[in-house]
Scaffold this active site. Structure first.
Site, mmCIF file in Angstrom:
data_model
loop_
_atom_site.group_PDB
_atom_site.id
_atom_site.type_symbol
_atom_site.label_atom_id
_atom_site.label_comp_id
_atom_site.label_asym_id
_atom_site.label_seq_id
_atom_site.Cartn_x
_atom_site.Cartn_y
_atom_site.Cartn_z
ATOM 1 N N ARG A 266 42.758 63.845 27.220
ATOM 2 C CA ARG A 266 42.723 65.040 28.072
ATOM 3 C C ARG A 266 42.125 66.239 27.334
ATOM 4 O O ARG A 266 41.449 67.076 27.938
ATOM 5 C CB ARG A 266 44.139 65.338 28.578
ATOM 6 C CG ARG A 266 44.646 64.269 29.524
ATOM 7 C CD ARG A 266 46.160 64.266 29.676
ATOM 8 N NE ARG A 266 46.595 63.025 30.251
ATOM 9 C CZ ARG A 266 46.754 62.808 31.561
ATOM 10 N NH1 ARG A 266 46.557 63.790 32.417
ATOM 11 N NH2 ARG A 266 47.133 61.619 32.005
ATOM 12 N N HIS B 172 52.202 55.955 34.948
ATOM 13 C CA HIS B 172 52.964 56.100 33.697
ATOM 14 C C HIS B 172 54.446 55.806 33.958
ATOM 15 O O HIS B 172 54.974 56.145 35.012
ATOM 16 C CB HIS B 172 52.799 57.541 33.192
ATOM 17 C CG HIS B 172 53.171 57.751 31.756
ATOM 18 N ND1 HIS B 172 54.451 57.554 31.268
ATOM 19 C CD2 HIS B 172 52.438 58.178 30.695
ATOM 20 C CE1 HIS B 172 54.483 57.840 29.980
ATOM 21 N NE2 HIS B 172 53.272 58.222 29.597
ATOM 22 N N LYS C 80 47.436 50.480 25.473
ATOM 23 C CA LYS C 80 47.556 51.885 25.078
ATOM 24 C C LYS C 80 48.060 52.012 23.637
ATOM 25 O O LYS C 80 48.938 51.280 23.208
ATOM 26 C CB LYS C 80 48.531 52.595 26.020
ATOM 27 C CG LYS C 80 48.834 54.041 25.651
ATOM 28 C CD LYS C 80 49.846 54.640 26.605
ATOM 29 C CE LYS C 80 50.200 56.073 26.237
ATOM 30 N NZ LYS C 80 51.184 56.675 27.172
ATOM 31 N N HIS D 191 49.882 68.337 29.297
ATOM 32 C CA HIS D 191 50.108 67.655 28.009
ATOM 33 C C HIS D 191 49.228 68.185 26.883
ATOM 34 O O HIS D 191 48.900 67.448 25.947
ATOM 35 C CB HIS D 191 49.877 66.140 28.181
ATOM 36 C CG HIS D 191 50.666 65.319 27.201
ATOM 37 N ND1 HIS D 191 50.415 63.969 26.993
ATOM 38 C CD2 HIS D 191 51.682 65.633 26.377
ATOM 39 C CE1 HIS D 191 51.250 63.505 26.079
ATOM 40 N NE2 HIS D 191 52.021 64.492 25.691
ATOM 41 N N LYS E 133 49.554 66.558 35.419
ATOM 42 C CA LYS E 133 49.995 66.567 34.029
ATOM 43 C C LYS E 133 49.004 67.317 33.140
ATOM 44 O O LYS E 133 47.799 67.078 33.197
ATOM 45 C CB LYS E 133 50.139 65.110 33.568
ATOM 46 C CG LYS E 133 50.376 64.893 32.087
ATOM 47 C CD LYS E 133 50.609 63.411 31.859
ATOM 48 C CE LYS E 133 50.481 63.000 30.403
ATOM 49 N NZ LYS E 133 50.767 61.566 30.202
ATOM 50 N N ASP F 220 47.183 57.865 35.030
ATOM 51 C CA ASP F 220 47.917 57.934 33.767
ATOM 52 C C ASP F 220 48.378 56.535 33.353
ATOM 53 O O ASP F 220 49.250 55.948 34.002
ATOM 54 C CB ASP F 220 49.125 58.867 33.956
ATOM 55 C CG ASP F 220 49.683 59.396 32.652
ATOM 56 O OD1 ASP F 220 49.237 58.936 31.586
ATOM 57 O OD2 ASP F 220 50.567 60.265 32.709
ATOM 58 N N ASP F 221 47.783 56.014 32.289
ATOM 59 C CA ASP F 221 48.158 54.687 31.765
ATOM 60 C C ASP F 221 47.805 53.555 32.731
ATOM 61 O O ASP F 221 48.535 52.558 32.817
ATOM 62 C CB ASP F 221 49.660 54.613 31.447
ATOM 63 C CG ASP F 221 50.063 55.462 30.262
ATOM 64 O OD1 ASP F 221 49.213 56.197 29.732
ATOM 65 O OD2 ASP F 221 51.244 55.403 29.875
ATOM 66 N N ASP G 4 43.222 57.676 31.770
ATOM 67 C CA ASP G 4 43.197 58.363 30.471
ATOM 68 C C ASP G 4 43.262 57.420 29.281
ATOM 69 O O ASP G 4 42.908 57.794 28.165
ATOM 70 C CB ASP G 4 44.312 59.404 30.384
ATOM 71 C CG ASP G 4 45.712 58.799 30.483
ATOM 72 O OD1 ASP G 4 45.842 57.619 30.869
ATOM 73 O OD2 ASP G 4 46.691 59.519 30.196
ATOM 74 N N ASN G 5 43.724 56.207 29.483
ATOM 75 C CA ASN G 5 43.784 55.197 28.415
ATOM 76 C C ASN G 5 44.196 53.880 29.051
ATOM 77 O O ASN G 5 44.305 53.785 30.282
ATOM 78 C CB ASN G 5 44.773 55.598 27.307
ATOM 79 C CG ASN G 5 46.100 56.118 27.800
ATOM 80 O OD1 ASN G 5 46.397 57.304 27.634
ATOM 81 N ND2 ASN G 5 46.908 55.281 28.428
ATOM 82 N N CYS H 94 47.255 59.579 25.903
ATOM 83 C CA CYS H 94 47.054 60.600 26.932
ATOM 84 C C CYS H 94 46.420 61.891 26.443
ATOM 85 O O CYS H 94 45.311 62.252 26.851
ATOM 86 C CB CYS H 94 48.401 60.947 27.572
ATOM 87 S SG CYS H 94 49.419 59.548 28.039
#
Length: 589
Positions: A82, A230, A398, A142, A140, A40-41, A343-344, A78
């Site tokens: 996803r 994250h 991001k 989201h 996660k 994540d991130d 994810d990014n 994010c």
């Protein structure tokens, strides 16, 4: 509440598996397993195999045992990423044309910007489950506002999930947003976190438990969606000083060091020019003193967030090792595809950029001392300068459609996948879903689950994984927050609204300029016209609605320290100037 139609569909999954599967049951026992791991991130250059100083021995080993894709693209944030991973369709068609809470007034009526999954898409978990796979998730989600879109109602047999976009990594579950709380569910039921909860370990523990409960003959799809790294940047106490002193050279020096390591490994082309992050003049409140002008105390304080970030990445890598060890112990490793991605890009924003957050709330809610950073009750964040290190050598981070926001690391291992190879195939997150379907023997054109649904649009990557010289042409478009891009093999057209960009279409040759510093719009006008025409068709196909009023970043969101009356005046003047610039000179064409 689960709809009656979805309830009936759930009852019919076993029947679908028998009637519409492409293989017999005996053959299906030999079908491959899948573990998809999402960070994540995490920035593109944060992995040791890419030349990072962060210790990631597990991911480095996976790179040696498989294929690393260096031209793999995701969405800038994010939940849009996803949504595409889970459905194989563009984020607008999946319902996540923007993130929940960030819709502009003119987007709120559109299904493309609903902020959660739509009912007219099929998730990869639903399709694999109908085809006889056990479907497992931890981490996660989201992708849901309503219970109807929880993982337990979208195809997962077992799930332990954080429904929102993030939270404290400890059991206090402090939310990212002032206006919401963190919701943890197991199989759709709210669960209370144990006192010793730490996100990366807990998600791994849950997935190991789910895997151990399976029949050894049942193929499985395991989705592990870590919330590391994250923000808030936090690690267990024994990990707080793992990287003490490592970053006191400063972000500019480390950014150049990483770029050289990438060049040495053949991951970026010769002559790549580093993008230079913007700096602010002294009179603006977001001004940061140059590293060379800081004393030792200031440098130690400024490097602390990156120390904790690096520890989070290494801790996650350690947990991934536990997953792989279990696969090896149970004899599943040889027949399992392990896919790792982010994810990014890395997050250069502050917590004030999150919906509903205020400066007063942030300063009162969280511990602010340097000694508190990384601990429970703090909200440490990376900041722009360190995010630019994680994105090295790319532009921005991001939230932007620049390479630093949408190019992500991807590593894959598994049956027939080449070993220790670097693939330069241009690829997109929807291609992963298409690949999973191809490997599982699911034909989305004839499978009954996809009748009257939006069909996946990606291209299988399996032939490239078997032989990296087998490359296909690939073109795709992206829109988020009004920022637009088209990637077509070596070419990229971008249009970023101020203050991130000029609001005009620009053109870059990524094969020579992955940092997007040399705009070729005037040199190759025909190519730019071609790519803009592709985008125009894309926006009609997926239902793009550019935000009105435009979504912009306030100068006040770029720093979290106190802001007195004079500071507030400056922020207001700068924000007004940017808004005026957009309204007068920026076209939506």
């Amino acid at each position: 509440m689960i709809s009656l139609a979805r309830f009936h569909a759930t009852l019919l999954y076993p029947l679908f598996a028998l009637v519409f599967a492409t293989n017999t049951y005996a053959e299906k026992a030999e079908r491959p397993n899948f573990i998809v791991i999402v960070a994540d991130d995490m920035g593109w250059s944060d992995i040791g195999a890419f030349g990072s100083e962060i210790r990631t021995p597990t991911l480095d080993s996976l790179a040696e045992q498989g294929v690393t894709m260096t031209n793999f693209y995701v969405a800038p944030t994010c939940s849009p990423t996803r949504s595409m991973l889970m459905t194989g369709v563009d984020s607008h068609l999946a319902g996540l044309g923007t993130m929940e809470g960030v819709q502009a007034e003119n987007q709120t009526h559109s299904d493309a910007y609903s902020g959660q999954l739509r009912d007219d898409v099929v998730t990869v978990a639903e399709a694999l489950k109908a085809s006889g796979y056990a479907t497992l998730m931890s981490g996660k989600w989201h992708l849901a506002k309503d219970a109807s879109q929880y993982p337990s109602n979208r195809g997962f047999d077992r799930s332990f999930t954080l429904i929102e976009g993030g939270a404290s990594h400890f059991s206090d579950a402090a939310p990212l947003y002032r206006t919401e709380k963190a919701t943890y569910l197991e199989d759709g039921v709210v669960t209370v976190l144990p006192d010793d909860f730490y996100s990366s370990k807990a998600y791994t523990d849950k997935m190991l438990g789910y895997l151990n409960s399976l029949n050894s003959e049942t193929p499985f799809f395991a989705y592990v969606a870590y919330t590391a790294p994250h923000d808030p940047l936090q690690v267990p106490d024994p990990w707080l000083d793992k990287y003490s002193g490592v970053y006191e050279q400063g972000p500019e020096s480390l950014r150049a060091q990483r770029a050289q390591a990438l060049l040495d490994r053949g991951l970026i082309p010769e002559g790549t020019e580093l993008w230079v992050p913007p700096t602010f003049p002294k009179f603006l409140p977001a001004y940061v003193k140059p590293w060379s002008m800081m004393d030792d105390v200031a440098r130690k304080s400024a490097s602390r967030p990156m120390e904790i970030y690096a520890a989070m990445v290494e801790y996650m890598d350690d947990q991934i090792h536990r997953l792989i060890d279990e696969l090896e112990r149970t004899g599943h490793l040889e027949n399992t595809y392990i896919i790792f991605l982010s994810d990014n890009g890395a997050n250069g924003a502050t917590p004030l950029s999150y919906p509903g957050n205020t400066r007063e709330w942030f300063l009162n809610e969280y511990k602010q001392g340097v000694e508190d950073q990384g601990r429970r009750g703090s909200h440490t964040y990376m900041g722009r300068d360190w995010a630019s290190v994680s994105a090295s050598p790319f532009k921005l981070y991001k939230g932007a459609i620049a390479e630093g926001g949408i190019r992500a690391p991807l590593i894959v291992t598994g049956p027939l996948v080449e070993k220790n190879k670097i693939s330069k195939q241009v690829s997109h997150i929807t291609d992963l879903t298409a690949t999973l379907y191809a490997l599982a023997g699911i034909n989305t054109s004839s499978n009954i689950l996809f009748k009257d649904k939006i069909r996946p649009e990606g291209q299988s990557l399996f032939e490239n994984w078997k032989d990296i010289s087998n490359e296909k042409s690939r073109t795709f478009a992206t829109e988020l927050f009004g920022h637009r891009s088209v990637v077509s093999d070596r070419w990229k057209a971008t249009n970023m609204r101020p203050p991130l960009g000029s609001g005009k279409w620009e053109l870059y040759d990524l094969s020579e300029d992955p940092s997007e510093v040399n705009n070729l719009a005037e040199v190759y006008p025909d190519k730019l016209t071609e790519l803009v025409a592709y985008y125009d068709n894309y926006k009609k196909r997926v239902g793009v609605i550019l935000p009105d009023p435009p979504i912009s970043v306030s100068l006040g969101d770029l720093f979290t320290t106190e802001c007195n009356w004079y500071c507030q005046i400056i922020v207001s003047v700068v924000d007004f100037t940017i808004d005026l610039w957009v309204s007068l000179f920026v076209s939506d064409e």
